[in-house]
Write a protein that holds these residues in place. Structure first.
Motif, mmCIF file in Angstrom:
data_model
loop_
_atom_site.group_PDB
_atom_site.id
_atom_site.type_symbol
_atom_site.label_atom_id
_atom_site.label_comp_id
_atom_site.label_asym_id
_atom_site.label_seq_id
_atom_site.Cartn_x
_atom_site.Cartn_y
_atom_site.Cartn_z
ATOM 1 N N UNK A 140 0.832 -1.241 -0.037
ATOM 2 C CA UNK A 140 0.108 -0.110 -0.047
ATOM 3 C C UNK A 140 0.785 1.311 0.159
ATOM 4 N N UNK A 141 1.746 1.309 -0.983
ATOM 5 C CA UNK A 141 2.766 2.432 -0.916
ATOM 6 C C UNK A 141 2.753 2.819 -2.403
ATOM 7 N N UNK A 142 1.942 3.663 -2.731
ATOM 8 C CA UNK A 142 1.807 4.144 -4.221
ATOM 9 C C UNK A 142 2.890 5.290 -4.441
ATOM 10 N N UNK A 143 3.557 5.815 -3.449
ATOM 11 C CA UNK A 143 4.671 6.818 -3.897
ATOM 12 C C UNK A 143 5.854 6.107 -4.251
ATOM 13 N N UNK A 144 6.171 4.824 -3.458
ATOM 14 C CA UNK A 144 7.230 3.966 -3.973
ATOM 15 C C UNK A 144 7.098 3.420 -4.966
ATOM 16 N N UNK A 145 5.787 2.872 -5.444
ATOM 17 C CA UNK A 145 5.349 2.211 -6.604
ATOM 18 C C UNK A 145 5.745 3.286 -7.886
ATOM 19 N N UNK A 146 5.026 4.381 -7.588
ATOM 20 C CA UNK A 146 5.582 5.246 -8.722
ATOM 21 C C UNK A 146 6.882 5.660 -9.048
ATOM 22 N N UNK A 147 7.638 5.776 -7.925
ATOM 23 C CA UNK A 147 9.168 6.122 -8.004
ATOM 24 C C UNK A 147 9.576 4.691 -8.908
ATOM 25 N N UNK A 148 9.357 3.820 -8.774
ATOM 26 C CA UNK A 148 9.965 2.464 -9.272
ATOM 27 C C UNK A 148 9.518 2.471 -10.712
ATOM 28 N N UNK A 149 8.304 2.918 -10.978
ATOM 29 C CA UNK A 149 7.750 2.844 -12.280
ATOM 30 C C UNK A 149 8.431 3.797 -13.037
ATOM 31 N N UNK A 150 8.548 4.938 -12.633
ATOM 32 C CA UNK A 150 9.175 6.186 -13.597
ATOM 33 C C UNK A 150 10.731 5.929 -14.007
ATOM 34 N N UNK A 151 11.338 4.833 -13.224
ATOM 35 C CA UNK A 151 12.785 4.422 -13.910
ATOM 36 C C UNK A 151 12.457 3.268 -14.979
ATOM 37 N N UNK A 152 11.253 2.936 -15.587
ATOM 38 C CA UNK A 152 11.224 2.129 -16.359
ATOM 39 C C UNK A 152 11.325 2.665 -17.619
ATOM 40 N N UNK A 204 -6.652 3.188 8.464
ATOM 41 C CA UNK A 204 -5.413 3.780 9.030
ATOM 42 C C UNK A 204 -4.441 2.826 9.488
ATOM 43 N N UNK A 205 -4.624 1.493 10.019
ATOM 44 C CA UNK A 205 -3.722 0.823 10.315
ATOM 45 C C UNK A 205 -2.994 -0.021 9.216
ATOM 46 N N UNK A 206 -4.062 -0.188 7.989
ATOM 47 C CA UNK A 206 -3.295 -0.905 7.171
ATOM 48 C C UNK A 206 -3.131 -0.196 5.706
ATOM 49 N N UNK A 207 -3.424 0.958 5.611
ATOM 50 C CA UNK A 207 -3.386 1.869 4.126
ATOM 51 C C UNK A 207 -1.891 2.370 4.044
ATOM 52 N N UNK A 227 -3.903 7.484 0.152
ATOM 53 C CA UNK A 227 -4.615 8.647 0.350
ATOM 54 C C UNK A 227 -5.995 8.397 1.168
ATOM 55 N N UNK A 228 -6.042 7.028 1.152
ATOM 56 C CA UNK A 228 -7.536 6.688 2.146
ATOM 57 C C UNK A 228 -7.157 6.992 3.538
ATOM 58 N N UNK A 229 -5.980 6.916 4.170
ATOM 59 C CA UNK A 229 -5.474 6.896 5.457
ATOM 60 C C UNK A 229 -5.889 8.390 5.841
ATOM 61 N N UNK A 230 -5.415 9.384 4.877
ATOM 62 C CA UNK A 230 -5.600 10.767 5.360
ATOM 63 C C UNK A 230 -7.273 11.011 5.347
ATOM 64 N N UNK A 231 -8.109 10.446 4.562
ATOM 65 C CA UNK A 231 -9.491 10.519 4.247
ATOM 66 C C UNK A 231 -10.009 9.928 5.622
ATOM 67 N N UNK A 275 -8.647 9.508 8.496
ATOM 68 C CA UNK A 275 -8.504 10.328 9.711
ATOM 69 C C UNK A 275 -9.352 11.472 9.869
ATOM 70 N N UNK A 276 -9.584 12.069 8.731
ATOM 71 C CA UNK A 276 -10.513 13.291 8.537
ATOM 72 C C UNK A 276 -11.932 12.779 9.064
ATOM 73 N N UNK A 277 -12.227 11.742 8.410
ATOM 74 C CA UNK A 277 -13.742 11.328 9.018
ATOM 75 C C UNK A 277 -13.672 11.081 10.423
#
Length: 273
Positions: free
Chosen positions: A88-100, A254-257, A261-265, A267-269
């Protein structure tokens, strides 16, 4: 994060290297067998049947080696996909993809990048990436993801009325006898119906559509989709006034996300309960 990206990419290169090595071995094996075996002698000595059997066995071994090589390289790509699906880490996922490299399967790569950006909460960047994609070059899950992302973008941009057009375009692209593609189409429609029901505050209907959406995933549901479903479930519970159930769902998000972005949402809710 750069060190982690390098680590994941190195792991991918290892799988690709092993796969390429096996492919080279397969070509060397085939070349050796073709040049070294005297097919005329075998045909004269043992007959056409044995000669054909030997030829078939050589081809089968070659095909097996190539298949193993492809599976190993595919496994390396799946390890990258697991960054989003399991970690559940879209930032690391994108960073790896951008190197392709974008020389091969450019549109498929862009679709995966848009997916990562979307679940980072970078909806504007995801929208821009989606505009670069030629959807007609996408197949299977990548085409389904494109329409799912575009539908969500339309809803977020107040263009929900146009989502039916996306659904129709997807339906027209589905081959009549391809059960998997029809399942992708049903998944798109179930998700869109869920979003419509939530927007209309029809929480009973939303619960039904969420059940349909979860059922379509079946045993293929992964951690990141379970996080998304939990957030939707929390929204339904809040709409129905079941705050304690909503809290449990939000806690799960929150525990698993992780960095979705679902985590921030969530927490807001949670703060509003």
């Amino acid at each position: 994060m750069e060190l982690e990206v390098r680590k994941r990419r190195t792991q991918l290169y290892r799988y690709q290297g092993v796969g390429i090595g096996i492919c080279i071995l397969a070509v060397a094996y085939l070349s050796y067998m073709v040049w070294e075996i005297d097919s005329d002698f075998i045909r004269w000595k043992f007959g056409i049947g044995i000669s054909a059997l030997i030829s078939i066995s050589i081809c089968l071994v070659y095909a097996l080696l190539v298949a193993v090589a492809c599976l190993i390289m595919r496994f390396g790509s799946l390890k990258i996909a697991e960054i989003l699906a399991t970690e559940c880490d879209p930032f690391l996922y994108e960073a790896c993809l951008q190197k392709s490299s974008r020389l091969l399967h450019k549109d498929r790569l862009l679709c995966s990048i848009a997916l990562a950006q979307h679940y980072q909460g970078n909806f504007d960047r995801a929208w821009e990436t989606l505009q670069e994609i030629n959807v007609y070059k996408l197949r299977g899950i990548h085409r389904a993801n494109y329409y799912i992302l575009m539908s969500d973008q339309y809803f977020k941009r107040g263009m929900g009325q146009q989502v039916h057009e996306l659904e129709e375009r997807f339906r027209q692209s589905v081959r009549a006898k391809n059960k998997r593609e029809w399942k992708y189409f049903e998944t798109l429609c179930a998700g869109n119906n869920l979003t419509r029901a939530l927007e209309n505050q029809d929480y009973q209907a939303a619960a039904g559509f969420l059940g349909d959406r979860i059922a379509l995933n079946g045993n293929a549901s992964r951690p990141w989709t379970r996080v998304i479903f939990a957030l939707k479930e929390a929204q339904i519970y809040l709409g129905l006034g079941e705050k304690e159930s909503a809290k449990l769902c939000l806690k799960y998000v929150v525990d698993n996300g992780n960095r979705m972005w679902c985590v921030q949402e969530a927490m807001r809710l949670s703060e509003g309960i």
